[in-house]
Every structure is written in C-alpha cells, then in structure tokens.
Design an enzyme around this catalytic site. Structure first.
Site, PDB file in Angstrom:
ATOM      1  N   GLU A 162       0.874  -1.171   0.000  1.00  0.00           N
ATOM      2  CA  GLU A 162       0.000   0.000   0.000  1.00  0.00           C
ATOM      3  C   GLU A 162       0.895   1.199   0.000  1.00  0.00           C
ATOM      4  O   GLU A 162       1.471   1.565   1.022  1.00  0.00           O
ATOM      5  CB  GLU A 162      -0.830   0.033   1.257  1.00  0.00           C
ATOM      6  CG  GLU A 162      -1.725  -1.137   1.391  1.00  0.00           C
ATOM      7  CD  GLU A 162      -2.333  -1.095   2.747  1.00  0.00           C
ATOM      8  OE1 GLU A 162      -2.889  -0.057   3.100  1.00  0.00           O
ATOM      9  OE2 GLU A 162      -2.211  -2.078   3.448  1.00  0.00           O
TER      10      GLU A 162
ATOM     11  N   CYS B 115      -2.540   9.160   2.926  1.00  0.00           N
ATOM     12  CA  CYS B 115      -2.137   8.601   1.636  1.00  0.00           C
ATOM     13  C   CYS B 115      -3.098   8.964   0.520  1.00  0.00           C
ATOM     14  O   CYS B 115      -2.693   9.186  -0.608  1.00  0.00           O
ATOM     15  CB  CYS B 115      -2.001   7.094   1.742  1.00  0.00           C
ATOM     16  SG  CYS B 115      -3.494   6.292   2.323  1.00  0.00           S
TER      17      CYS B 115
HETATM   18  P1  NAD Z   1       7.908   5.314   7.168  1.00  0.00           P
HETATM   19  O1  NAD Z   1       9.122   6.136   6.927  1.00  0.00           O
HETATM   20  O2  NAD Z   1       7.404   5.149   8.548  1.00  0.00           O
HETATM   21  O3  NAD Z   1       8.183   3.897   6.520  1.00  0.00           O
HETATM   22  C1  NAD Z   1       7.234   2.858   6.586  1.00  0.00           C
HETATM   23  C2  NAD Z   1       7.891   1.630   7.154  1.00  0.00           C
HETATM   24  O4  NAD Z   1       8.984   1.242   6.334  1.00  0.00           O
HETATM   25  C3  NAD Z   1       8.435   1.840   8.560  1.00  0.00           C
HETATM   26  O5  NAD Z   1       8.045   0.760   9.362  1.00  0.00           O
HETATM   27  C4  NAD Z   1       9.922   1.933   8.356  1.00  0.00           C
HETATM   28  O6  NAD Z   1      10.641   1.414   9.449  1.00  0.00           O
HETATM   29  C5  NAD Z   1      10.157   1.102   7.115  1.00  0.00           C
HETATM   30  N1  NAD Z   1      11.283   1.598   6.315  1.00  0.00           N
HETATM   31  C6  NAD Z   1      11.589   2.893   6.035  1.00  0.00           C
HETATM   32  N2  NAD Z   1      12.687   2.956   5.246  1.00  0.00           N
HETATM   33  C7  NAD Z   1      13.078   1.675   5.030  1.00  0.00           C
HETATM   34  C8  NAD Z   1      14.140   1.076   4.282  1.00  0.00           C
HETATM   35  N3  NAD Z   1      15.032   1.802   3.626  1.00  0.00           N
HETATM   36  N4  NAD Z   1      14.216  -0.274   4.275  1.00  0.00           N
HETATM   37  C9  NAD Z   1      13.320  -1.027   4.945  1.00  0.00           C
HETATM   38  N5  NAD Z   1      12.309  -0.519   5.667  1.00  0.00           N
HETATM   39  C10 NAD Z   1      12.178   0.802   5.712  1.00  0.00           C
HETATM   40  O7  NAD Z   1       6.680   5.840   6.359  1.00  0.00           O
HETATM   41  P2  NAD Z   1       6.640   6.579   4.969  1.00  0.00           P
HETATM   42  O8  NAD Z   1       7.145   5.659   3.926  1.00  0.00           O
HETATM   43  O9  NAD Z   1       7.186   7.960   5.061  1.00  0.00           O
HETATM   44  O10 NAD Z   1       5.023   6.659   4.890  1.00  0.00           O
HETATM   45  C11 NAD Z   1       4.386   7.577   4.145  1.00  0.00           C
HETATM   46  C12 NAD Z   1       3.979   6.959   2.818  1.00  0.00           C
HETATM   47  O11 NAD Z   1       3.065   5.915   3.058  1.00  0.00           O
HETATM   48  C13 NAD Z   1       3.283   7.931   1.904  1.00  0.00           C
HETATM   49  O12 NAD Z   1       3.770   7.767   0.607  1.00  0.00           O
HETATM   50  C14 NAD Z   1       1.827   7.494   1.979  1.00  0.00           C
HETATM   51  O13 NAD Z   1       1.097   7.834   0.828  1.00  0.00           O
HETATM   52  C15 NAD Z   1       1.969   6.030   2.183  1.00  0.00           C
HETATM   53  N6  NAD Z   1       0.780   5.454   2.822  1.00  0.00           N
HETATM   54  C16 NAD Z   1      -0.017   4.658   2.064  1.00  0.00           C
HETATM   55  C17 NAD Z   1      -1.175   4.124   2.596  1.00  0.00           C
HETATM   56  C18 NAD Z   1      -2.086   3.264   1.759  1.00  0.00           C
HETATM   57  O14 NAD Z   1      -3.042   2.727   2.287  1.00  0.00           O
HETATM   58  N7  NAD Z   1      -1.810   3.108   0.473  1.00  0.00           N
HETATM   59  C19 NAD Z   1      -1.521   4.382   3.933  1.00  0.00           C
HETATM   60  C20 NAD Z   1      -0.673   5.192   4.675  1.00  0.00           C
HETATM   61  C21 NAD Z   1       0.487   5.716   4.104  1.00  0.00           C
END
Ligand code: NAD
Length: 454
Positions: free
Chosen positions: A209, A243
């Site tokens: 997602e 998101c």
């Molecule tokens: P985040 O930085 O918290 O990362 C998400 C998870 O990935 C965390 O648990 C983190 O520890 C892990 N992570 C981060 N970098 C990593 C790496 N290099 N290697 C392995 N694991 C890693 O969250 P984010 O990515 O900034 O979240 C925001 C994004 O999520 C936005 O793009 C948003 O649109 C998307 N989002 C999507 C939905 C959906 O339902 N489609 C819902 C919520 C958020």
C-alpha cells in the site's frame, strides 16, 4: 526477545496448530477489541504526542475503522472460513470438490506513521482471522504509538503468535532478510520496491500500500463552494499526511479564483483565523518531513498560508495557484498541507495530464455532470475513483470496502473479507471414493486397451 527469536517463536506457535480452530481466532479478535476499548485514551494520547491529532479526528479517522474491521471479522469469520463448494462436471460428479481457505503461516506487517494504528491493526485483524501468526513492525517515526503498540499487544494477544518488533530502517531490513509467508507493507513507493526485492528472494507474496499524487478535478459547472469544503477537509485533515489526500487540484482558469476564495472561507470556518492555535489542526510528524515539505514551497508565493514554525513543526494550510506542471511541487507526493492548483483547458487536458503520470492511489472528480464523471472514470487510471467526496472516513467506516492498488500506488487489496482472502491460501480440495474403479480404467496405460486385455 531478539527479532530472530520472535519470528522463531511465532513460527513454532503457528506450527503447534493453535490458530486452526476458529474459536481461537475469535477469542484473539475479541481480545483485540477489548484492547481498543480499554486503552482508547492511551492511544488517543499517543497520537496527540506523535502528530497533534485531535481526539475527535483520531476516533473518526482511525479507531472507528479498526473497530469496524474487528466487528466485521467477528461476525463473518465462520462464513469466510467455510469451504466453498465447486461446481461439478462429468468427471467430478461423484466427488466432493471444494475450496478451503487455509492459513498461510507467519506474515510480516510493516506500517507507516501517518495512521500508525490503522495501517498495522487492520491487516492484523485479517491475519488473525485467517489463522496466521504475524510479526508487526510499526513505524519508528510515530514513536509514541509504536511503543504503546509494543506494550499493549502482548498484554492482550497471544504473546508468541503476534510479536511486535520495534526499530527503524536497520531493524526492518534485518526482518526482511527472513522468510515470511506474506509481507504486508504500507509506506512510500521507494521503500515498497525494496520490500518487493527482499520478498522476491524467498518468493514471498506481497501486498503493497504505497503513495502517489492523487489528483482532484473540479468541473467548472459543479457547486464549487460545496466541492471546496469537502476538498479542504480531505486535504488538511491530519495536516495533509494522508495517503489518499488530494495531492493537487486541476481546474479551468476561469474558476481558479473562486476555488481559492471558497477554500479560504472554509479554512476560516474549520480552523479560525490562526490555524496554529486551533485544536483541530495537526503538525508535521518530524523535522525531516517538515524540512521536506517546506522545501517543496521554495520559489513559490502562496496565495494562502505559507507560514511555518520549525519549533512546532507547524505549516499553515497553504494554497498555491497557477503551479507549472513540471515544477518541483508536481514531481513527488506532497504528503503535507500544501495544495497546488494546476490549470487545464478542460476535462480532456486533465485526462492527458493525469495519464502522463504514474497511476495515482486515488482520483477525485467533483462534478454534477454524469457525462464528466463517466468520461473521467473511463479514461483515468487510478487505484480508486471517487466522485464528489473524500474517502478517508469512508475507508474506515464503510464495511467491506475494497481498496485496490495499481502501478506505483501499490498492489493487492484489502479490508474486510478481502484481507482475509489475501492472507489465506485458497486450497483446492478433491475427495473421491475408492469405489467405482472402472471409471478410472480409461486413463491408465496401456492406452491400447485391447492389447491390455490380450
Ligand atoms: P515510514 O518512513 O514510517 O516507513 C514505513 C515503514 O517502512 C516503517 O516501518 C519503516 O521502518 C520502514 N522503512 C523505512 N525505510 C526503510 C528502508 N530503507 N528499508 C526497509 N524498511 C524501511 O513511512 P513513509 O514511507 O514515510 O510513509 C508515508 C507513505 O506511506 C506515503 O507515501 C503514503 O502515501 C503512504 N501510505 C499509504 C497508505 C495506503 O493505504 N496506500 C496508507 C498510509 C500511508
């Protein structure tokens, strides 16, 4: 417990077979429900600390949805888990043929920080319902929620089957080296690719997602005042960190001024003259994201908002008009309270504008004209298409809603029964009696039966 031990224990607990009986799964779901009701105040407080979200918004946007998912699973589990009979044909006439949903094993759930409870617990409900163990990895960025989740889950759920692993990138990368039976990831598209790469090493299926730039087209003939009120809520709730928030507006130049004015009035109505002091307006999650969002504004003069305060990670609700299509603001998902308006000559240009870019998570069309809505739906490509409203609370409140992700916005679908199915193996089963062997003779060698009978 080390991460390796946690996974090992979850595997052994799954291997013991205790998730098989539906009674066990129902009891775990009830325990989760109990946790949500007994610990509601703590959860609300953690989110206030993480993202300055109000109690009202937390209930509306996160808690109601989780509770609905649990209630739905409690009410429907027996139906979902029941074998589905397969239509018979000549060859299977006397057999019993059915599809039996089976647990996959141990799944990994990695969550993002913007709705840290919903993005981990909604998949967890499906994982429990389907009879799996699950390792839950909440985002380190929403630190208060993450710690609270790690404290609460073992108090209410089976300690071995559903461990919470806290930590950041390194810990997640370590987890991803292990073999799981499914990986459910919510977060950015960039990390989504890394997750898929890691999963490929073990041929583990994934549900991703991800994010993207969700467009919002406003037809000049619609009720722009109402459209703008809905858009303002959808964009600025959770300080733009949703998101499926509308990322940008597409409209004709002749209505742009009216759109700006209607959003200005709505913002005043929602957050008063100083959104910074409004209890209903959130904050950016951390300094890195604050700097990122502020950086996106550089070089632009907002028509509304633009004020920032790094000490509070506050960014005012901000509107930018006449934004050039190839500007920095239009390259990456904004994920903050900035709303650019790009003008187009009409629906046709809006369609080409959207289709030239990555497939978005959501597409919003505000129009009272059926023709416009139909055309939009037919020619745009997106994970979901919504007319005249925002999906935020619907996703969380409407039962059985399907969220399906495409392109850069991810893959797979979930919510309600869809999560159950996603986290189950649909096993084809055939039961035939040992009688009537004569029917089988035709398939056995030698093919030349006459020779065989000689
Ligand atoms: P985040 O930085 O918290 O990362 C998400 C998870 O990935 C965390 O648990 C983190 O520890 C892990 N992570 C981060 N970098 C990593 C790496 N290099 N290697 C392995 N694991 C890693 O969250 P984010 O990515 O900034 O979240 C925001 C994004 O999520 C936005 O793009 C948003 O649109 C998307 N989002 C999507 C939905 C959906 O339902 N489609 C819902 C919520 C958020």
């Amino acid at each position: 417990l080390s991460r390796g031990q946690a996974i090992q224990r979850a595997r052994e607990a799954f291997g013991s077979g205790r998730t098989r009986p539906l009674e066990f799964r129902l009891q775990q779901l009830q325990a989760l429900q109990k946790m949500m009701s007994e610990r509601e105040v703590e959860i609300i407080t953690a989110l206030k600390q993480d993202i300055n979200r109000s109690q009202y918004d937390t209930s509306l946007l996160e808690l109601i949805g989780i509770n609905n998912e649990i209630n739905l699973a409690l009410g429907k589990l027996r139906e979902w888990a029941a074998p589905r009979l397969v239509e018979k044909n000549l060859l299977t006439m006397s057999d019993e043929a059915y599809i039996q949903p089976e647990p996959l094993g141990v799944v990994l759930i990695i969550g993002a920080w913007n709705y840290p409870w919903a993005v981990t617990l909604v998949p967890l409900v499906g994982a429990i319902a389907a009879g799996n163990g699950a390792v839950v990895k909440p985002s380190e960025i929403s630190g208060y929620s993450s710690l609270l989740l790690a404290t609460l889950l073992p108090l209410y759920l089976d300690k071995d089957l559903y461990p919470v692993v806290t930590g950041g990138v390194t810990e997640t990368q370590e987890l991803l080296k292990q073999r799981f039976d499914h990986i459910f990831y919510t977060g950015s598209s960039a990390v989504g690719k890394l997750v898929m790469e890691a999963a490929a090493r073990h041929i583990t299926p994934v549900t991703l997602e991800l994010g993207g730039k969700s467009p919002c087209y406003i037809d000049k003939n619609c009720d722009i005042r109402v459209a703008c009120r809905r858009i303002t809520w959808g964009k600025f709730v959770n300080c733009g960190q949703t998101c499926i928030a509308p990322d940008y507006i597409l409209c004709e130049p002749c209505v742009q001024g009216h759109v700006v004015e209607c959003i200005r009035q709505t913002l005043l109505e929602f957050y008063g003259p100083d959104p910074k002091s409004s209890p209903d307006y959130g904050r950016i999650i951390n300094q890195t994201h604050f700097n990122r969002v502020v950086g996106l504004m550089e070089g632009y003069a907002p028509v509304l908002g633009g004020q920032c305060d790094a000490s509070q990670r506050y960014i005012a609700p901000t509107i930018l008009k006449d934004v050039p299509p190839h500007s920095k603001l239009m390259q990456e998902e904004i994920f903050g309270p900035l709303l650019p308006i790009v003008t187009v000559s009409g629906l046709d240009e809006a369609i080409s504008f959207i289709n030239e870019r990555d497939k978005p998570l959501a597409l919003y069309i505000f129009s009272s004209d059926k023709q416009v809505r139909k055309l939009g739906e037919a020619y745009y490509n997106s994970g979901i298409a919504v007319h005249n409203c925002f999906l935020h609370h619907s996703i969380l409140c409407v039962r059985l809603l399907l969220l399906d992700f495409v392109g850069q916005s991810g893959m797979g679908f979930y919510h309600g029964k869809h999560t159950f199915d996603r986290l189950s193996h649909q096993r084809a089963c055939l039961l035939r009696s040992l009688g009537m062997e004569s029917i089988n003779l035709a398939r056995y060698p030698p093919q030349d039966r006459q020779r065989a009978s000689r």
